[in-house]
Write a protein that holds these residues in place. Sequence first.
Motif, PDB file in Angstrom:
ATOM      1  N   ALA A  45      12.032  -6.189  10.091  1.00 61.71           N
ATOM      2  CA  ALA A  45      11.339  -5.861   8.839  1.00 61.71           C
ATOM      3  C   ALA A  45      12.242  -5.030   7.928  1.00 61.71           C
ATOM      4  N   GLY A  46      13.004  -4.100   8.501  1.00 60.22           N
ATOM      5  CA  GLY A  46      13.881  -3.250   7.711  1.00 60.22           C
ATOM      6  C   GLY A  46      15.019  -4.010   7.047  1.00 60.22           C
ATOM      7  N   THR A  47      15.591  -4.975   7.746  1.00 64.58           N
ATOM      8  CA  THR A  47      16.705  -5.728   7.165  1.00 64.58           C
ATOM      9  C   THR A  47      16.229  -6.694   6.081  1.00 64.58           C
ATOM     10  N   LYS A  48      14.976  -7.072   6.127  1.00 69.11           N
ATOM     11  CA  LYS A  48      14.426  -7.961   5.102  1.00 69.11           C
ATOM     12  C   LYS A  48      14.015  -7.214   3.834  1.00 69.11           C
ATOM     13  N   ASN A  49      13.975  -5.894   3.924  1.00 65.07           N
ATOM     14  CA  ASN A  49      13.529  -5.085   2.794  1.00 65.07           C
ATOM     15  C   ASN A  49      14.696  -4.269   2.273  1.00 65.07           C
ATOM     16  N   GLY A  50      15.090  -4.510   1.038  1.00 62.02           N
ATOM     17  CA  GLY A  50      16.218  -3.816   0.432  1.00 62.02           C
ATOM     18  C   GLY A  50      16.020  -2.323   0.270  1.00 62.02           C
ATOM     19  N   ASN A  51      14.795  -1.844   0.363  1.00 60.70           N
ATOM     20  CA  ASN A  51      14.529  -0.409   0.239  1.00 60.70           C
ATOM     21  C   ASN A  51      14.833   0.359   1.527  1.00 60.70           C
ATOM     22  N   ASN A  52      15.102  -0.356   2.611  1.00 63.04           N
ATOM     23  CA  ASN A  52      15.363   0.276   3.905  1.00 63.04           C
ATOM     24  C   ASN A  52      16.787  -0.002   4.349  1.00 63.04           C
ATOM     25  N   ASN A  53      17.306   0.891   5.177  1.00 60.82           N
ATOM     26  CA  ASN A  53      18.640   0.684   5.717  1.00 60.82           C
ATOM     27  C   ASN A  53      18.620  -0.191   6.959  1.00 60.82           C
ATOM     28  N   ASP A  54      17.754   0.150   7.903  1.00 59.78           N
ATOM     29  CA  ASP A  54      17.793  -0.570   9.171  1.00 59.78           C
ATOM     30  C   ASP A  54      16.459  -0.629   9.909  1.00 59.78           C
ATOM     31  N   TRP A  55      15.409  -0.080   9.335  1.00 65.16           N
ATOM     32  CA  TRP A  55      14.171   0.073  10.096  1.00 65.16           C
ATOM     33  C   TRP A  55      13.008   0.165   9.136  1.00 65.16           C
ATOM     34  N   GLN A  56      11.912  -0.463   9.463  1.00 63.22           N
ATOM     35  CA  GLN A  56      10.694  -0.315   8.672  1.00 63.22           C
ATOM     36  C   GLN A  56       9.519  -0.270   9.620  1.00 63.22           C
ATOM     37  N   PHE A  57       8.775   0.817   9.533  1.00 60.44           N
ATOM     38  CA  PHE A  57       7.583   0.957  10.367  1.00 60.44           C
ATOM     39  C   PHE A  57       6.335   0.572   9.577  1.00 60.44           C
ATOM     40  N   TRP A  58       6.136   1.203   8.434  1.00 61.30           N
ATOM     41  CA  TRP A  58       4.945   0.975   7.612  1.00 61.30           C
ATOM     42  C   TRP A  58       5.153  -0.218   6.698  1.00 61.30           C
ATOM     43  N   GLN A  59       4.068  -0.846   6.322  1.00 57.50           N
ATOM     44  CA  GLN A  59       4.144  -1.868   5.280  1.00 57.50           C
ATOM     45  C   GLN A  59       4.662  -1.205   4.013  1.00 57.50           C
ATOM     46  N   GLN A  60       5.395  -1.955   3.224  1.00 57.77           N
ATOM     47  CA  GLN A  60       6.010  -1.402   2.028  1.00 57.77           C
ATOM     48  C   GLN A  60       4.973  -0.880   1.036  1.00 57.77           C
ATOM     49  N   ASN A  61       3.913  -1.617   0.877  1.00 56.59           N
ATOM     50  CA  ASN A  61       2.902  -1.236  -0.110  1.00 56.59           C
ATOM     51  C   ASN A  61       1.608  -0.816   0.566  1.00 56.59           C
ATOM     52  N   ASN A  62       0.983   0.184  -0.015  1.00 60.49           N
ATOM     53  CA  ASN A  62      -0.362   0.559   0.406  1.00 60.49           C
ATOM     54  C   ASN A  62      -1.339  -0.350  -0.320  1.00 60.49           C
ATOM     55  N   HIS A  63      -2.571  -0.218   0.009  1.00 56.96           N
ATOM     56  CA  HIS A  63      -3.609  -0.964  -0.702  1.00 56.96           C
ATOM     57  C   HIS A  63      -4.577   0.041  -1.313  1.00 56.96           C
ATOM     58  N   PRO A  64      -4.089   0.814  -2.290  1.00 60.65           N
ATOM     59  CA  PRO A  64      -4.964   1.853  -2.853  1.00 60.65           C
ATOM     60  C   PRO A  64      -6.085   1.266  -3.705  1.00 60.65           C
ATOM     61  N   ILE A  65      -7.227   1.889  -3.561  1.00 56.73           N
ATOM     62  CA  ILE A  65      -8.390   1.540  -4.378  1.00 56.73           C
ATOM     63  C   ILE A  65      -8.907   2.850  -4.947  1.00 56.73           C
ATOM     64  N   GLU A  66      -8.981   2.929  -6.252  1.00 59.38           N
ATOM     65  CA  GLU A  66      -9.519   4.134  -6.869  1.00 59.38           C
ATOM     66  C   GLU A  66     -11.033   4.136  -6.694  1.00 59.38           C
ATOM     67  N   LEU A  67     -11.531   5.225  -6.144  1.00 57.60           N
ATOM     68  CA  LEU A  67     -12.970   5.351  -5.922  1.00 57.60           C
ATOM     69  C   LEU A  67     -13.571   6.050  -7.127  1.00 57.60           C
ATOM     70  N   LEU A  68     -14.320   5.300  -7.898  1.00 59.90           N
ATOM     71  CA  LEU A  68     -14.766   5.765  -9.203  1.00 59.90           C
ATOM     72  C   LEU A  68     -16.077   6.537  -9.190  1.00 59.90           C
ATOM     73  N   ASN A  69     -16.853   6.403  -8.113  1.00 62.94           N
ATOM     74  CA  ASN A  69     -18.149   7.088  -8.079  1.00 62.94           C
ATOM     75  C   ASN A  69     -18.574   7.322  -6.631  1.00 62.94           C
ATOM     76  N   ASP A  70     -19.654   8.055  -6.462  1.00 61.32           N
ATOM     77  CA  ASP A  70     -20.156   8.384  -5.124  1.00 61.32           C
ATOM     78  C   ASP A  70     -20.520   7.135  -4.328  1.00 61.32           C
ATOM     79  N   GLU A  71     -21.078   6.163  -4.999  1.00 57.88           N
ATOM     80  CA  GLU A  71     -21.472   4.933  -4.307  1.00 57.88           C
ATOM     81  C   GLU A  71     -20.261   4.243  -3.693  1.00 57.88           C
ATOM     82  N   MET A  72     -19.181   4.127  -4.460  1.00 58.74           N
ATOM     83  CA  MET A  72     -17.955   3.513  -3.942  1.00 58.74           C
ATOM     84  C   MET A  72     -17.389   4.334  -2.784  1.00 58.74           C
ATOM     85  N   PHE A  73     -17.384   5.653  -2.939  1.00 57.97           N
ATOM     86  CA  PHE A  73     -16.872   6.531  -1.898  1.00 57.97           C
ATOM     87  C   PHE A  73     -17.624   6.302  -0.590  1.00 57.97           C
TER      88      PHE A  73
END
Length: 157
Positions: free
Chosen positions: A85-113
């Motif tokens: 995974a690390g060699t396939k990703n130019g942002n890493n030198n030799d190792w990648q543990f976490w996925q490159q991107n998170n999946h953030p969702i902004e929680l806009l109200n109490d119901e969503m939270f």
Amino acid sequence: MFVRDEYKRTVLESWRYCQKEKDLEIYGWCIMTSHIHMIVGSKGRALDKVVGEMKSFTSRALRKMIENHQGESRKEWLIWMMKRAGTKNGNNNDWQFWQQNNHPIELLNDEMFHQKLSYIHNNPVEAGFVENQEDWLYSSARDFYGQKGLIELCYII
């Protein structure tokens, strides 16, 4: 990845450090065997920076743990996967543990939270690991059922 308690404890230690030193606010969380869910925020710093630093630290710590773990039956395969995974990703030198991107969702109200928190806490139940949300040790669900959890939470009132 997170079938071993020592790996989960490393993540928890990183979160505690980020709470104390990096202004990380944790509202809800769950560590599953293959992934992590979190509801987080930060008032003092850019959240993407805090999460990036947390991911960087845990990646290095977990790599060292895997490489040095005498009983890790998956060691060769895990190292191979992370290096690949690390060699396939130019942002890493030799190792990648976490996925490159998170999946953030902004929680806009109490119901969503509350909907997202319920989803997170229900993960171990849906996976068949426990019958009740509060029975999963590696989750903030315990805090919402009057038990002491493993991470201090910020509560939204």
